[in-house]
Scaffold this active site. Structure first.
Site, PDB file in Angstrom:
ATOM      1  N   ALA A 105      40.248  40.069  39.929  1.00 40.82           N
ATOM      2  CA  ALA A 105      40.296  41.202  40.850  1.00 40.82           C
ATOM      3  C   ALA A 105      40.067  42.461  40.021  1.00 40.82           C
ATOM      4  CB  ALA A 105      41.649  41.256  41.558  1.00 40.82           C
TER       5      ALA A 105
ATOM      6  N   ILE B 102      43.226  40.464  36.140  1.00 43.35           N
ATOM      7  CA  ILE B 102      42.801  41.849  36.349  1.00 43.35           C
ATOM      8  C   ILE B 102      41.536  42.106  35.529  1.00 43.35           C
ATOM      9  CG2 ILE B 102      43.422  44.271  36.176  1.00 43.35           C
ATOM     10  CD1 ILE B 102      45.014  42.633  38.261  1.00 43.35           C
ATOM     11  N   LYS B 103      40.506  42.506  36.245  1.00 39.13           N
ATOM     12  CA  LYS B 103      39.204  42.757  35.622  1.00 39.13           C
ATOM     13  C   LYS B 103      39.091  44.249  35.302  1.00 39.13           C
ATOM     14  CE  LYS B 103      34.442  41.175  36.454  1.00 39.13           C
ATOM     15  NZ  LYS B 103      33.555  40.661  37.519  1.00 39.13           N
ATOM     16  N   LEU B 104      38.810  44.546  34.037  1.00 39.24           N
ATOM     17  CA  LEU B 104      38.812  45.915  33.537  1.00 39.24           C
ATOM     18  C   LEU B 104      37.477  46.258  32.887  1.00 39.24           C
ATOM     19  CD1 LEU B 104      42.259  45.517  31.789  1.00 39.24           C
ATOM     20  CD2 LEU B 104      41.874  46.979  33.797  1.00 39.24           C
TER      21      LEU B 104
END
Length: 221
Positions: free
Chosen positions: A58, A89-91
Site C-alpha cells: 500500500a 508500506i510502499k515508500l
C-alpha cells in the site's frame, strides 16, 4: 523467484491467487485510480481476497513529501483490515522516504522502497532497512538502457554485502523480462496478470493438447 501481481484490479488478483502462483500484490495510487474506487477500500478488498500471500503493498500518496507525512499515512494504512500483518508500506526512493523506511522498520512494519533506478539507490534502501527494494526495468528500457542489468548489479551488490532486502523486479512488461530477471537473481517479479497468462502458454503446448484430444476421440470411438 516468486511472483507478485502488479495491479489494483480485484478480478485479476483473484485469478492469479486461484492458480496458486501468487506470493504478493503491488499497487500504487495510479493503478487504483483506474479502478474507480477509494484507495483504502481497494487495499482492504485485496487483503481479504488474498489472505495467504506474504505482502500487499500500500503506497503512500504523492502529496506526502516529508517523512512525518509518510509515517502518518502509513499509520492509517496499517489499520486497514485490523492491522493485517501482510500489509507492506510502499515508500518513494527519496531521503524522506528512507527516513520513513527506517522508522517503520524499527516498528516492525514491512516496507517496499519503490522507483529505484540505480544500484546506489537500492543500497541506500537496503541500509535503511527496507524489506523489499523495487528496481524498475521497463522505464530504463524506455530511455535506451538495459533494465535487467540493474537487477544484475543489485543482486551482486546484495550478495557481496550480505544484505537481507528482497529484490522486486518492477516494471516487468513481457515474458523475456521474467526469464532474465529470474536468472539475474531477483527474488520477486511483480507483473501484470497478462504477463502471467503469456508465460503460461506456448504454441507447442496448444498443439500437443489438440493432438491428444484428437487421438483420444479416435481411441474411444
Amino acid at each position: 523467484m516468486k511472483f507478485f501481481v502488479d495491479t489494483a484490479n480485484l478480478e485479476d488478483i483473484k485469478k492469479a491467487y486461484k492458480i496458486g502462483v501468487l506470493s504478493g500484490v503491488t499497487t500504487n495510487p495510479s493503478l487504483v485510480v483506474k479502478e474507480g474506487v477509494s484507495f483504502e477500500t481497494r487495499i482492504e478488498e485485496i487483503l481479504q481476497a488474498v489472505p495467504e500471500v506474504e505482502s500487499v503493498s500500500a503506497e503512500v500518496t504523492p502529496d506526502a513529501v516529508t517523512a512525518e507525512e509518510m509515517i502518518a499515512q502509513a499509520d492509517e494504512l496499517i489499520k486497514i483490515n485490523n492491522n493485517d500483518k501482510n500489509i507492506t508500506i510502499k515508500l518513494p526512493m527519496t531521503l524522506a522516504g528512507l527516513e520513513a523506511c527506517r522508522y517503520l522498520t524499527k516498528k516492525g512494519v514491512k516496507t517496499n522502497v519503490t522507483l529505484i533506478f540505480t544500484a546506489n539507490q537500492a543500497l541506500l534502501a537496503a541500509r535503511a532497512g527496507a524489506t523489499y527494494v523495487s528496481p524498475f526495468l521497463g522505464r530504463l528500457d524506455d530511455i535506451s538502457e538495459d533494465g535487467v542489468q540493474l537487477i544484475v548489479k543489485v543482486a551482486e551488490l546484495f550478495r557481496i554485502h550480505n544484505l537481507d532486502s528482497q529484490i522486486i523486479a518492477a516494471s516487468v512488461r513481457h515474458p523475456d523480462h521474467v526469464t532474465r530477471v529470474a536468472m539475474a537473481g531477483a527474488h520477486i517479479a511483480t507483473v501484470p496478470f497478462s504477463v502471467i497468462e503469456q508465460i503460461s502458454k506456448h504454441p507447442l503446448t496448444d498443439q500437443g493438447l489438440e493432438k491428444f484430444a484428437n487421438d483420444w476421440k479416435k481411441a474411444v470411438q
